[in-house]
Design a protein around this motif. Structure first.
Motif, PDB file in Angstrom:
ATOM      1  N   THR A 142      -4.495   7.086  -1.363  1.00 25.84           N
ATOM      2  CA  THR A 142      -3.903   5.210  -1.392  1.00 25.84           C
ATOM      3  C   THR A 142      -4.124   4.642  -2.356  1.00 25.84           C
ATOM      4  OG1 THR A 142      -3.692   5.897   1.247  1.00 25.84           O
ATOM      5  CG2 THR A 142      -3.908   3.794   0.964  1.00 25.84           C
ATOM      6  N   TYR A 143      -3.064   3.887  -2.858  1.00 22.77           N
ATOM      7  CA  TYR A 143      -3.296   2.502  -3.487  1.00 22.77           C
ATOM      8  C   TYR A 143      -2.355   1.792  -2.999  1.00 22.77           C
ATOM      9  CZ  TYR A 143       0.924   4.925  -5.644  1.00 22.77           C
ATOM     10  OH  TYR A 143       2.212   5.939  -5.630  1.00 22.77           O
ATOM     11  N   GLU A 178       0.853  -1.461   0.005  1.00 24.77           N
ATOM     12  CA  GLU A 178      -0.290   0.578  -0.032  1.00 24.77           C
ATOM     13  C   GLU A 178       0.986   0.991   0.115  1.00 24.77           C
ATOM     14  OE1 GLU A 178      -2.790   1.163   3.168  1.00 24.77           O
ATOM     15  OE2 GLU A 178      -3.966  -0.001   2.325  1.00 24.77           O
ATOM     16  N   LYS A 179       0.509   2.048  -0.916  1.00 24.13           N
ATOM     17  CA  LYS A 179       0.950   3.515  -0.854  1.00 24.13           C
ATOM     18  C   LYS A 179       0.650   4.826  -1.073  1.00 24.13           C
ATOM     19  CE  LYS A 179       4.804   3.498  -4.300  1.00 24.13           C
ATOM     20  NZ  LYS A 179       5.457   3.031  -5.656  1.00 24.13           N
ATOM     21  N   THR A 180       1.131   5.619  -0.903  1.00 22.77           N
ATOM     22  CA  THR A 180       0.310   6.986  -0.267  1.00 22.77           C
ATOM     23  C   THR A 180       1.225   8.073  -1.350  1.00 22.77           C
ATOM     24  OG1 THR A 180      -0.710   5.987   1.898  1.00 22.77           O
ATOM     25  CG2 THR A 180      -0.756   8.203   0.374  1.00 22.77           C
TER      26      THR A 180
END
Length: 149
Positions: free
Chosen positions: A113-114, A106-108
C-alpha cells in the motif's frame, strides 16, 4: 474526487517550460485535464501519445488538453520534448493540484500500500463546470473515451 457538476478548482502550476499555467486561463474553451502517474513510463506514454495522435480530432471537437503528474518540470520537459506533445504538461511535485482533484490516493499493488496518482481524466465545459469524469481510462483509446460523450 471531483465529480460531474463540480467547478474547476483554482490552481496554478509550472508547465514543461517552467511557465506558470493558471486555471482561470483555461476557462472559455472545453477542457480535458488528464492525470497520469509518471512521465516516460509505458502506460502513461501510450495514453499521452494516443491523445497527441488524436489531438486534431480533439481540437476540432473544441477541446484544449492539459496533462498533470507529480513529476518535476525537468521530467515533464524531457517527456514533452521526446514525443513533441501539442499540449502542456504540468509538474505538481507538491501534489497540491492532485489533491484538489482528489486523484492523490492510497493504492495497492502486489499487496503493498502506498500513495499515488489514480489515472483519471476530467472534462470541463467552457464555463469550467465538470461534465464528465473518466475513472477507468484505457490508455490505448483515451481520446475515443473523451470523444464518445
Amino acid at each position: 474526487m471531483l465529480k460531474a457538476g463540480d467547478k474547476l478548482p483554482q490552481f496554478e502550476g509550472l508547465n514543461q517550460d517552467g511557465e506558470t499555467v493558471r486555471s482561470e486561463q483555461l476557462i472559455g474553451k472545453k477542457l480535458v485535464i488528464f492525470f497520469y502517474p509518471q512521465a516516460n513510463t509505458p502506460t502513461c506514454t501510450v495514453e499521452a501519445c494516443n491523445l497527441s495522435d488524436n489531438y486534431s480530432k480533439l481540437e476540432k471537437a473544441g477541446f484544449q488538453l492539459l496533462g498533470i503528474s507529480g513529476d518535476s518540470v525537468k521530467k515533464q520537459k524531457n517527456f514533452h520534448s521526446k514525443f513533441a506533445f501539442p499540449y502542456d504538461l504540468i509538474a505538481d511535485e507538491s501534489h497540491e493540484i492532485l489533491e484538489k482533484f482528489g486523484v492523490w490516493q492510497e493504492k495497492t499493488t502486489f499487496g503493498k500500500t502506498y500513495m499515488g496518482i489514480v489515472r483519471t481524466t476530467f472534462i470541463f465545459d467552457e464555463k469550467g463546470i465538470c461534465e464528465r469524469v473518466i475513472e477507468k481510462v484505457t490508455s490505448k483509446t483515451a481520446a475515443e473515451q473523451i470523444l464518445e460523450a
